[in-house]
Design a protein around this motif. Structure first.
Motif, PDB file in Angstrom:
ATOM      1  N   SER A 206      28.095  48.056  31.973  1.00  0.00           N
ATOM      2  CA  SER A 206      28.935  48.686  30.952  1.00  0.00           C
ATOM      3  C   SER A 206      30.159  49.349  31.557  1.00  0.00           C
ATOM      4  CB  SER A 206      28.117  49.719  30.167  1.00  0.00           C
ATOM      5  OG  SER A 206      26.954  49.153  29.607  1.00  0.00           O
ATOM      6  N   CYS A 207      29.989  50.029  32.683  1.00  0.00           N
ATOM      7  CA  CYS A 207      31.093  50.767  33.300  1.00  0.00           C
ATOM      8  C   CYS A 207      31.785  49.982  34.409  1.00  0.00           C
ATOM      9  CB  CYS A 207      30.584  52.090  33.865  1.00  0.00           C
ATOM     10  SG  CYS A 207      30.084  53.295  32.632  1.00  0.00           S
ATOM     11  N   HIS A 208      31.008  49.347  35.271  1.00  0.00           N
ATOM     12  CA  HIS A 208      31.567  48.756  36.484  1.00  0.00           C
ATOM     13  C   HIS A 208      32.038  47.310  36.309  1.00  0.00           C
ATOM     14  CE1 HIS A 208      30.613  52.260  38.923  1.00  0.00           C
ATOM     15  NE2 HIS A 208      29.475  52.332  38.253  1.00  0.00           N
ATOM     16  N   MET A 209      31.764  46.735  35.143  1.00  0.00           N
ATOM     17  CA  MET A 209      32.287  45.411  34.810  1.00  0.00           C
ATOM     18  C   MET A 209      32.844  45.475  33.384  1.00  0.00           C
ATOM     19  SD  MET A 209      29.444  42.799  36.429  1.00  0.00           S
ATOM     20  CE  MET A 209      30.556  41.399  36.288  1.00  0.00           C
ATOM     21  N   PRO A 210      33.947  46.179  33.172  1.00  0.00           N
ATOM     22  CA  PRO A 210      34.460  46.378  31.814  1.00  0.00           C
ATOM     23  C   PRO A 210      34.833  45.065  31.143  1.00  0.00           C
ATOM     24  CG  PRO A 210      36.067  47.085  33.455  1.00  0.00           C
ATOM     25  CD  PRO A 210      34.794  46.834  34.189  1.00  0.00           C
TER      26      PRO A 210
ATOM     27  N   SER B  78      33.929  54.504  43.469  1.00  0.00           N
ATOM     28  CA  SER B  78      34.626  55.781  43.667  1.00  0.00           C
ATOM     29  C   SER B  78      36.134  55.618  43.735  1.00  0.00           C
ATOM     30  CB  SER B  78      34.132  56.441  44.957  1.00  0.00           C
ATOM     31  OG  SER B  78      34.566  55.696  46.095  1.00  0.00           O
ATOM     32  N   GLY B  79      36.590  54.429  44.080  1.00  0.00           N
ATOM     33  CA  GLY B  79      38.023  54.197  44.229  1.00  0.00           C
ATOM     34  C   GLY B  79      38.522  54.350  45.648  1.00  0.00           C
ATOM     35  N   VAL B  80      37.681  54.778  46.593  1.00  0.00           N
ATOM     36  CA  VAL B  80      38.092  54.853  47.996  1.00  0.00           C
ATOM     37  C   VAL B  80      38.083  53.433  48.544  1.00  0.00           C
ATOM     38  CG1 VAL B  80      37.690  55.902  50.248  1.00  0.00           C
ATOM     39  CG2 VAL B  80      36.991  57.117  48.180  1.00  0.00           C
ATOM     40  N   PRO B  81      39.225  52.882  48.936  1.00  0.00           N
ATOM     41  CA  PRO B  81      39.268  51.466  49.320  1.00  0.00           C
ATOM     42  C   PRO B  81      38.663  51.218  50.696  1.00  0.00           C
ATOM     43  CG  PRO B  81      41.406  52.464  49.675  1.00  0.00           C
ATOM     44  CD  PRO B  81      40.551  53.522  49.023  1.00  0.00           C
TER      45      PRO B  81
ATOM     46  N   PRO C  55      39.454  50.449  35.241  1.00  0.00           N
ATOM     47  CA  PRO C  55      38.213  51.128  34.872  1.00  0.00           C
ATOM     48  C   PRO C  55      37.150  50.889  35.927  1.00  0.00           C
ATOM     49  CG  PRO C  55      39.073  49.785  33.079  1.00  0.00           C
ATOM     50  CD  PRO C  55      39.829  49.399  34.303  1.00  0.00           C
ATOM     51  N   PRO C  56      36.170  51.805  36.054  1.00  0.00           N
ATOM     52  CA  PRO C  56      36.080  53.049  35.297  1.00  0.00           C
ATOM     53  C   PRO C  56      36.942  54.151  35.903  1.00  0.00           C
ATOM     54  CG  PRO C  56      34.182  52.843  36.735  1.00  0.00           C
ATOM     55  CD  PRO C  56      34.985  51.580  36.908  1.00  0.00           C
ATOM     56  N   SER C  57      37.350  55.107  35.077  1.00  0.00           N
ATOM     57  CA  SER C  57      38.052  56.282  35.580  1.00  0.00           C
ATOM     58  C   SER C  57      37.040  57.185  36.278  1.00  0.00           C
ATOM     59  CB  SER C  57      38.727  57.027  34.427  1.00  0.00           C
ATOM     60  OG  SER C  57      37.759  57.409  33.464  1.00  0.00           O
ATOM     61  N   PRO C  58      37.501  58.153  37.061  1.00  0.00           N
ATOM     62  CA  PRO C  58      36.536  59.035  37.741  1.00  0.00           C
ATOM     63  C   PRO C  58      35.560  59.670  36.759  1.00  0.00           C
ATOM     64  CG  PRO C  58      38.746  59.416  38.577  1.00  0.00           C
ATOM     65  CD  PRO C  58      38.893  58.491  37.387  1.00  0.00           C
TER      66      PRO C  58
END
Length: 410
Positions: A234-238, A261-264, A276-279
């Motif tokens: 639901s969140c990690h595969m919008p 988390s967005g840390v590449p 997505p997802p936002s923090p």
């Protein structure tokens, strides 16, 4: 300093000395063990069946589906270019060549535990474990894999890892399209249960200096999101509306960035920051009774914040300024995460992570003369000290997720 030991990644030294594998099959060949080595394949399957779920490969990865040139991701990308482009910058794509992972496994000769999540197909693994010498997980008995595909190994968690089983493509459901290869519906792709093979893995190894401590799945199972029918997917595969394949009809499909988390891992090979997802963290500022209130809430994540690797943490920093804009002392900060002692045996010493929908208020004394405050939140992969120990001088360690300002009343 004492070296940090992460769950299965620094699993010690392999006491067996495997022979080098024979040459890999040519690109596009039907991968498979020779008849003379069927016995070893059966041995490794039997060994895997005796081990916990997180210590087993997801699948063999020997048979390419009819109508598909090979099991490598580029073959899938020929018909699914948008999905391929998203996967190519995902953490899954870099599960094997991630500099942190490579730095950790080079300190150990024992890879069989780690490979089952970082290269989840048997065809991605140069050797197969068929037993343990004396029952010791750090002394695997290994045999060469005649179907080893080195290029496939470097793809990490590749398309076939989730979508190919015994020469058949497995998808989240059937559609009205007519693909050039066989497709079967796979419910675990919708439910997210397939994700838990690696993201829910708790295992203690007595007398060892490592543990398996990924609890994201259990955190999700206990979350309000799970009771409402929301899953990892639901969140990690919008969802997005587009053709699933070239020339196909538009329909609802899923993104394949798998953003967390967005840390590449690599700054130039990562999902868009606004993807997505936002923090999951919500941050608000207020003032009450002369104190700054930093209001934190796990608003969006269906698991603890942060989750996964026990070295991760979220840091909140507050900087105060006077009326002229000069910075005042002292600054204030707080750390949200786990604290572990790794030697002589692993032990979690504390855990102040935010559970799903948990709210917390931090009251901070305001320095005399403060007229304004800036509060920033950041997500950290590891400390600078541990990065130096691993020789990761240019590795991205953190990312800022929030910045808010508040004018303070006298």
């Amino acid at each position: 300093m004492s070296r940090p030991l992460l769950w299965l990644l620094l699993a010690g030294c392999n006491r067996s000395t495997p022979s080098p594998p024979p040459p890999q099959p040519p690109h596009g060949a039907v991968e498979g063990p020779s008849q003379g080595l069927e016995r070893d394949l059966e041995r490794t399957r039997s060994f895997a069946a005796s081990r916990p779920l997180e210590e087993r490969p997801l699948a063999d990865g020997f048979q390419r589906p009819e109508g598909v040139g090979s099991l490598r991701a580029e073959a899938c990308g020929a018909c699914h270019p948008e999905i391929y482009a998203e996967w190519a910058v995902s953490t899954h794509r870099h599960a094997w060549d991630d500099p942190q992972f490579q730095a950790e496994i080079t300190k150990s000769d024992n890879l069989w535990l780690c490979r089952n999540c970082h290269t989840p197909l048997r065809s991605q693994q140069p050797h197969w474990p068929v037993g343990l010498v004396g029952g010791d997980v750090e002394a695997p008995e290994l045999v060469p894999n005649p179907a080893f595909d080195e290029a496939l190994m470097h793809e990490g968690v590749t398309c076939a890892g989730c979508h190919v089983r015994q020469g058949t493509i497995h998808g989240p459901g059937l559609s009205n399209s007519s693909p050039p290869h066989p497709v079967e519906p796979e419910p675990t792709l919708r439910s997210g249960e397939i994700c838990l093979r690696c993201h829910q893995a708790e295992r203690v190894y007595p007398a060892k200096t490592f543990v398996c401590t990924f609890t994201t799945g259990e955190e999700w199972r206990q979350s309000p999101q799970a009771s409402q029918g929301e899953t990892c997917v639901s969140c990690h595969m919008p969802q997005v509306t587009r053709p699933a394949a070239l020339g196909g009809p538009e329909r609802t499909v899923r993104r394949h960035w798998f953003k967390g988390s967005g840390v590449p891992k690599f700054p130039d090979r990562a999902p868009p920051q606004d993807a997505p997802p936002s923090p999951g963290l919500a941050l608000e500022l207020g003032q009450a009774n002369g104190a700054l209130e930093v209001r934190l809430r796990n608003e969006g994540a269906g698991h603890a914040l942060p989750t996964g690797d026990p070295e991760r943490w979220i840091q909140i920093d507050a900087t105060f300024f006077d009326g002229s804009g000069a910075e005042l002392e002292p600054r204030w900060s707080t750390r949200i995460g786990q604290e572990w002692r790794w030697e002589p045996e692993p032990k979690r010493m504390s855990d102040n992570r935010l559970a799903p929908h948990e709210a917390r208020v931090e009251r901070v004394a305001v320095p005399q003369g403060a007229a304004k405050v800036t509060v920033r939140a950041s997500h950290h992969r590891m400390s600078e000290e541990n990065a130096r120990w691993h020789g990761l001088s240019d590795y991205p360690l953190s990312i800022q997720t929030h910045e808010q300002h508040l004018d303070l009343s006298p």
